[in-house]
Scaffold this motif. Structure first.
Motif, PDB file in Angstrom:
ATOM      1  N   THR A 196       0.832  -1.207   0.000  1.00  0.00           N
ATOM      2  CA  THR A 196       0.000   0.000   0.000  1.00  0.00           C
ATOM      3  C   THR A 196       0.859   1.247   0.000  1.00  0.00           C
ATOM      4  O   THR A 196       0.604   2.199  -0.739  1.00  0.00           O
ATOM      5  CB  THR A 196      -0.896   0.031   1.253  1.00  0.00           C
ATOM      6  OG1 THR A 196      -1.269  -1.293   1.580  1.00  0.00           O
ATOM      7  CG2 THR A 196      -2.106   0.890   1.007  1.00  0.00           C
ATOM      8  N   THR A 227       2.436   1.773  -3.402  1.00  0.00           N
ATOM      9  CA  THR A 227       1.494   2.319  -4.381  1.00  0.00           C
ATOM     10  C   THR A 227       1.303   3.809  -4.181  1.00  0.00           C
ATOM     11  O   THR A 227       1.339   4.594  -5.128  1.00  0.00           O
ATOM     12  CB  THR A 227       0.124   1.625  -4.246  1.00  0.00           C
ATOM     13  OG1 THR A 227       0.321   0.234  -4.120  1.00  0.00           O
ATOM     14  CG2 THR A 227      -0.741   1.939  -5.439  1.00  0.00           C
ATOM     15  N   GLY A 255       5.435   0.773  -9.620  1.00  0.00           N
ATOM     16  CA  GLY A 255       4.679   0.538  -8.393  1.00  0.00           C
ATOM     17  C   GLY A 255       4.019  -0.828  -8.396  1.00  0.00           C
ATOM     18  O   GLY A 255       4.121  -1.586  -7.417  1.00  0.00           O
ATOM     19  N   ASP A 256       3.361  -1.150  -9.509  1.00  0.00           N
ATOM     20  CA  ASP A 256       2.710  -2.456  -9.586  1.00  0.00           C
ATOM     21  C   ASP A 256       3.719  -3.578  -9.435  1.00  0.00           C
ATOM     22  O   ASP A 256       3.490  -4.561  -8.725  1.00  0.00           O
ATOM     23  CB  ASP A 256       1.986  -2.610 -10.935  1.00  0.00           C
ATOM     24  CG  ASP A 256       0.731  -1.750 -10.981  1.00  0.00           C
ATOM     25  OD1 ASP A 256       0.215  -1.526 -12.091  1.00  0.00           O
ATOM     26  OD2 ASP A 256       0.291  -1.314  -9.909  1.00  0.00           O
ATOM     27  N   SER A 261       4.926  -3.791  -5.839  1.00  0.00           N
ATOM     28  CA  SER A 261       3.887  -4.359  -4.986  1.00  0.00           C
ATOM     29  C   SER A 261       3.810  -5.853  -5.180  1.00  0.00           C
ATOM     30  O   SER A 261       3.735  -6.615  -4.210  1.00  0.00           O
ATOM     31  CB  SER A 261       2.525  -3.746  -5.320  1.00  0.00           C
ATOM     32  OG  SER A 261       2.519  -2.398  -5.033  1.00  0.00           O
TER      33      SER A 261
END
Lengths: 539, 305, 264
Positions: free
Chosen positions: B228, B231, B290-291, B294
């Protein structure tokens, strides 16, 4: 597991920071490594930096010292002195100017300066393809040139044009190296400028900086360029401070050594500073004014125009917005301009009651009690084209409030740029437009107030005014010109074609590490050649 | 691997789409900076036509779009309408300043955000409301206000730091801190909310029951929140690298934001396009990273479409 | 503490004040140059600006205007998002991928950049700024709505309705929309806060219409020029923006909690 995660996150952060530091390190290599270097604050980013093409006065601040001109105007005596031309002769009928050029002058790229160099410059300026915004207009009724020999060139005019010497002393007609002009296209040359002046053009990065370095071989300056001493400034970095709030701050914190166009309130505050000195410079030219559209209802009636002037409290504007650092303007020229008609001082003094009476006398009345006068169903509403720079919106807001008390409704049409302003004017739907132009020779008044002028935004046309201005542009006799321009100014004011607001005063500040900055005859352009440090430790 | 490839392709398509849309939208406008300048200097219609032709502005829209996209593939972003300067050069000159500013601001935001978020979620004493206030103000105060106040306090009254310009590390401290505060607030808010959720999760309560020290609990919790936070950080990165215009104006710094605003004011459309495209590219790239981050941090996210 | 129970209170109070106060304060446009830059005091509770105008009146009217533009922008964003989602619904699955791509593209542009482009397209002006702000904040909706739509579909109702032969549109309107509504409202709150800041930013950079009508973004921009001699001039709108956005965020916190509880 935990260690891997922390490691990953830490690495990301460190990587980011390192990149940032490396990149900022690039910044640092540009930092001061030269103790005789100063930062000069420019306040406006013009759309182009080419003096032959663009009209902004901002570009002249650095470029005035990159180029020499054929003649110069002495800042004190206003007389014309030798520049790149040693001497000149004007023919009897005023249509031919023959210039004898100085010898042994070299451009910064080694090209020799001679008559064919001047010819190349004239060709460029008059070439319709480059669409010069000012330089070509300064040449008036230019009819061409003839190269007599290597050091003599003759310029021919269709009609006698007395402002020619004045034009040839302005940066817009500076002499550029023909080699450089040929090497780059019209739009690209501005990044590679080459002249003969006391400073060499090093680089220009739009929005960031423009750097000049002193030309060690320069010995052919005009008489008012002082000899270069040991404490002379060597390198000048121009940076852009377009946000007015940042200017005084930069000056006080030492970010900039010289800064122009300080806000009036900040300038006031600087009077108390021990590190910075204030240096106001009066700029000859047109005052900040509103041109009034005499071809559109309701300002097509003289009384209405006069009411606008009489209903405007210009003293209050000069007091509150300009902090008394600019004088009120009374005529189409500012008081410092040659041929200014001082008899016009005090014309249309503030008298709101008289203004309202005059309007009522015309048949206007407020029948529906909404505060706005009307006549035959048509309201007294005026549209003002308002550029967003130089405190003009504040001026217009004060005017709006003042005119409201005499029953006129004002609609403010804001324009964010010169281009947008021209667009609005071309559309024709305006009653007032804020405008001003600089220059020591009032010949530009023809552009605004003759019927064939290209900037005739007042829509006024009268044979008498045409005749006066055209003749004044041809006359070479000083007294004759004074009388002609005097009459022209009177007519403009009698017809209430403009609402003059204030004479332009450039509020400059400079740090006391420098000796006082001198400016040229046009007020705008500093004599960079003479810049020197006041206390120099001789590093 | 396939997911990565698919994500990349999607990103590319998004970029192309953005470029084309931008181009069409701006070209469809009547008038442009060049025409205005020419009209202003009283140029005749011939000259205007000739100039426009030389820049390829008179060709049918479809041809222009195709030409533009082809140029993009070569790395050519077009030239400025007003001074012929290649957009790529302008970006190259402006980028270091913006990258420095945004990068440092992001660093401040990340470190500050996690700190203040943890403080807002986990401390019990007077620190907590202060942290929450800091987050609230950081999210709500306009950059213009904070920046101007910072200049007055730190550059003028205290004279600790320069208030404008660029060139040394000192010049970046104020602008990066001002920008960073907002990012820190955003990241902090996300951190606080995520921590709040995690601490009520059964496994953490069990761990506490087993006697884990609060420090190790915190580390566990933060690790669980990592996706989180990442992101949110990448979202901030996208904003920062494109949204520095105001900070640059206030602190008289050159940069991409300034470039964009100046170009927009002067209706220099190729420049507006080029800068906007770069910003979009950064944002898309940040989202991708970011993806990816994560997914690597939390295996559960890997199977999402 | 009462704050914790009625988190929306500060926002409601602030909005009410801004809507009602104009009836009690003076004229925000009346200039009085001789009274310029007076510090806050009896005559001018919040001081006066460079042209001698009453800062209290200007702040109140400016706040009202800021509220209205932010509200209009939010309406544009919400309306646009609903339309867009509606379009997504009626599009066949193949086309959906392209639509998702499109919205991802829109999402990619940072708000200020996007806003500047739109403002350029509409050549500045007040409505240009409102439209820009609205469109800028549209993208987050689509992602939010998409997510909540997906989770709503997993709910049994939708399956049931489909099995009973309900059309796509009806399914969306009767079953999905009510579930998505709370999320939509929450996002609207976020947009409102963001719209205030974005329109202030655009006003700050020089876009957005009338010069004289007070609006917090422009007031902040213009007020900075007198920051050192009259700090109340930029501080009033600046603090105003901060308080307004803070109260919106504060109210949202309670909204978010309620949404979560609802879901569970």
């Amino acid at each position: 597991m935990m260690i891997t995660t922390i490691f990953k996150r830490a690495t990301t952060t460190v990587l980011l920071l390192t990149c940032a530091l490396i990149v900022s390190g690039r910044d640092m290599t540009r930092a001061q490594d030269d103790s005789r270097r100063i930062v000069y604050g420019l306040t406006f980013q013009p759309s182009g930096f080419d003096p032959h093409i663009n009209a902004s006065s901002e570009l002249g601040i650095p470029l005035r010292s990159v180029y020499d001109t054929l003649v110069y105007r002495d800042p004190v005596s206003q007389a014309f002195v030798a520049g790149l031309a040693e001497s000149w002769a004007i023919s009897e009928d005023g249509r031919e100017y023959t210039f004898t050029l100085r010898q042994n002058v070299l451009f910064h790229d080694g090209t020799p300066f001679n008559a064919s160099a001047v010819a190349a410059n004239l060709d460029r300026i008059t070439d319709p393809a480059i669409a010069s915004q000012k330089a070509v207009f300064l040449l008036g009724g230019y009819a061409g040139y003839s190269v007599i020999d290597d050091r003599t060139i003759r310029i021919a005019l269709n009609d006698p044009y007395s402002p020619l010497l004045d034009s040839l002393s302005q940066v817009y007609l500076g002499m550029a190296s023909p080699t450089a002009l040929a090497a780059y296209s019209a739009e690209r040359y501005q990044f590679y400028q080459v002249g003969t002046g006391p400073f060499v053009f090093v680089e220009y990065v739009p929005g960031d900086r423009l750097v000049l370095r002193r030309n060690p071989a320069y010995v052919w300056g005009p008489s008012f360029y002082q000899p270069v001493g040991a404490n002379a400034v060597e390198t000048i970095e121009f940076r852009f401070f377009t946000d007015p709030v940042t200017r005084a701050l930069a000056l006080e914190s030492g970010e900039a050594d010289i800064m122009g166009e300080l806000l009036p309130l900040d300038a006031r505050a600087l009077n108390a500073s021990t590190e910075v000195s204030l240096q106001p410079e009066i700029i000859p030219g047109q005052p900040l004014q509103f041109l009034i559209n005499s071809a559109k209802f309701p300002t097509d009636e003289l009384v209405v125009r006069q009411a606008l002037l009489v209903g405007a409290d210009r003293e209050a504007i000069a007091d509150s917005i300009f902090q008394r650092l600019s004088p009120v303007a009374w005529a189409p020229l500012s008081a410092a301009t040659p041929y200014y008609n001082a008899d016009l001082v005090g014309a249309y003094a503030f008298d709101p009651a008289a203004a309202r009476d005059a309007l009522i006398g015309l048949g206007y009345s407020d029948s529906n009690n909404d505060g706005v006068l009307e006549r035959n169903g048509a309201e007294l509403e005026i549209r003002v084209i308002t550029p967003v720079w130089n405190a003009i919106p504040d001026v217009v807001q004060l005017l709006e409030a003042q005119w409201r008390t005499i029953g006129i409704r004002t609609v403010i049409e804001q324009v964010p740029s010169r281009g947008a302003l021209f667009e609005q004017v071309a559309a024709g739907d305006y009653h007032l437009v804020a405008w001003y132009e600089y220059g020591s020779d009032p010949a530009y008044l023809s552009r605004y107030f003759t019927s064939m002028g290209d900037l005739n935004w007042t829509g006024y046309s009268a044979a008498e005014l045409d005749g006066l201005l055209i003749e004044a542009g041809r006359q070479s006799d000083d007294n004759a010109r004074r009388s002609l321009y005097g009459q022209a100014q009177r007519i403009v004011m009698e017809q209430a074609l403009i609402l003059p607001i204030r004479d332009y005063v450039n509020l400059n500040g400079y740090r006391r590490t420098l000796n006082p900055v001198e400016f040229d005859a046009y007020g705008w352009f500093p004599l960079l050649h003479n810049l020197s440090f006041s206390t120099f430790s001789g590093e | 691997m396939r997911a990565i490839a698919r994500a990349l392709i999607d990103a590319l398509w998004a970029g192309l789409l953005a470029a084309s849309l931008l181009f069409l939208a701006l070209r469809a406008l009547p008038g442009d900076g060049l025409t205005h300048q020419l009209i202003e200097s009283g140029a005749s219609d011939d000259v205007i036509q000739a100039r426009r032709a030389s820049l390829g502005l008179d060709q049918p829209l479809v041809t222009q779009v195709a030409g533009y996209l082809a140029g993009l593939a070569r790395g050519d972003l077009g030239v400025s309408l007003l001074d012929g300067r290649p957009v790529r050069d302008a970006l190259y000159d402006a980028l270091p300043h913006t990258l420095t500013l945004a990068g440092l601001a992001l660093g401040v935001g990340l470190v500050g955000g996690i700190t203040v978020g943890t403080a807002a979620a986990r401390t019990q004493n007077a620190v907590r409301p202060v942290a929450r206030l800091a987050i609230a103000v950081g999210l709500s105060a306009p950059t213009a206000l904070i920046g101007t106040l910072a200049i007055v306090v730190f550059a003028l009254w205290l004279d600790w730091l320069p208030g404008s310009g660029a060139g040394t590390i000192g010049h970046i401290v104020l602008p990066a801190s001002v920008l960073g505060w907002h990012s820190a607030a955003a990241i902090g808010q996300v951190t606080a909310a995520a921590l709040h959720d995690v601490y009520s999760a059964p496994y953490l309560i069990a761990a506490r029951g087993r006697g884990l020290s609060s420090r190790r609990l915190l580390v566990h919790a933060l690790r669980a929140c990592a996706p989180t936070i990442v992101t949110a950080t990448m979202l901030q990165a996208g904003f920062l690298f494109g949204g520095t215009a105001i900070t640059e104006a206030i602190f008289a710094r050159p940069g991409v934001g300034r470039l964009l605003v100046d170009a927009a004011l002067r209706q220099d459309y190729p420049m507006v396009q080029g800068v906007a495209l770069w910003c979009a590219g950064v944002a898309i790239g940040a989202a991708l990273i970011g993806d990816a981050l994560s997914a690597s941090l939390d295996p559960r996210l890997r199977d999402v479409e | 503490m009462i704050w914790d129970r009625h988190r929306a209170a500060p926002l409601i109070v602030l909005v009410l004040v801004l809507l009602v106060a104009p009836y009690f304060v003076g004229d925000p446009l009346a200039t009085a140059p001789s009274m310029q830059l007076t510090p806050p005091g009896f005559a001018y509770p919040l001081g006066s600006d460079l042209l001698g105008r009453d800062m209290l009146a200007r702040t109140v009217y400016g706040g009202q205007r800021t509220l209205m533009s932010a509200g209009a922008a939010t309406a544009i964003a919400v309306g646009g998002a609903l339309c867009l989602t509606g379009i997504v619904v009626v599009t066949p699955p193949g086309g959906r991928r392209w639509l998702r791509l499109l919205t991802r593209t829109l999402l990619a542009l940072p708000p200020l950049v996007f806003g500047l482009i739109i403002v350029t397209l509409t050549s500045g002006g007040e409505w240009g700024v409102i439209a820009a702000t609205g469109l800028v904040h549209l993208a987050p909706y689509v992602r939010v709505l998409d997510t909540s739509e997906t989770s709503a579909r997993q709910n049994g109702h939708v399956e049931a309705a489909r099995a009973l032969g309900a059309g796509e549109w009806r399914v969306w309107r009767a079953h999905l929309l009510p579930i998505m509504l709370p999320t939509l409202l929450a996002q609207a709150g976020v947009t409102f806060a963001g719209a205030i800041l974005t329109s202030a930013a655009l006003g700050f950079l020089g876009f957005g219409g009338e010069v004289s009508a007070p609006e917090w973004g422009r007031m902040l921009y213009d007020g900075r020029q007198v920051l050192r001699v009259a700090p109340w001039v930029p501080l009033a709108p600046g603090v105003g923006i901060t308080l307004l956005v803070m109260s919106v965020n504060y109210a949202l916190e309670s909204g978010e909690r309620r949404v979560r509880r609802w879901r569970e």
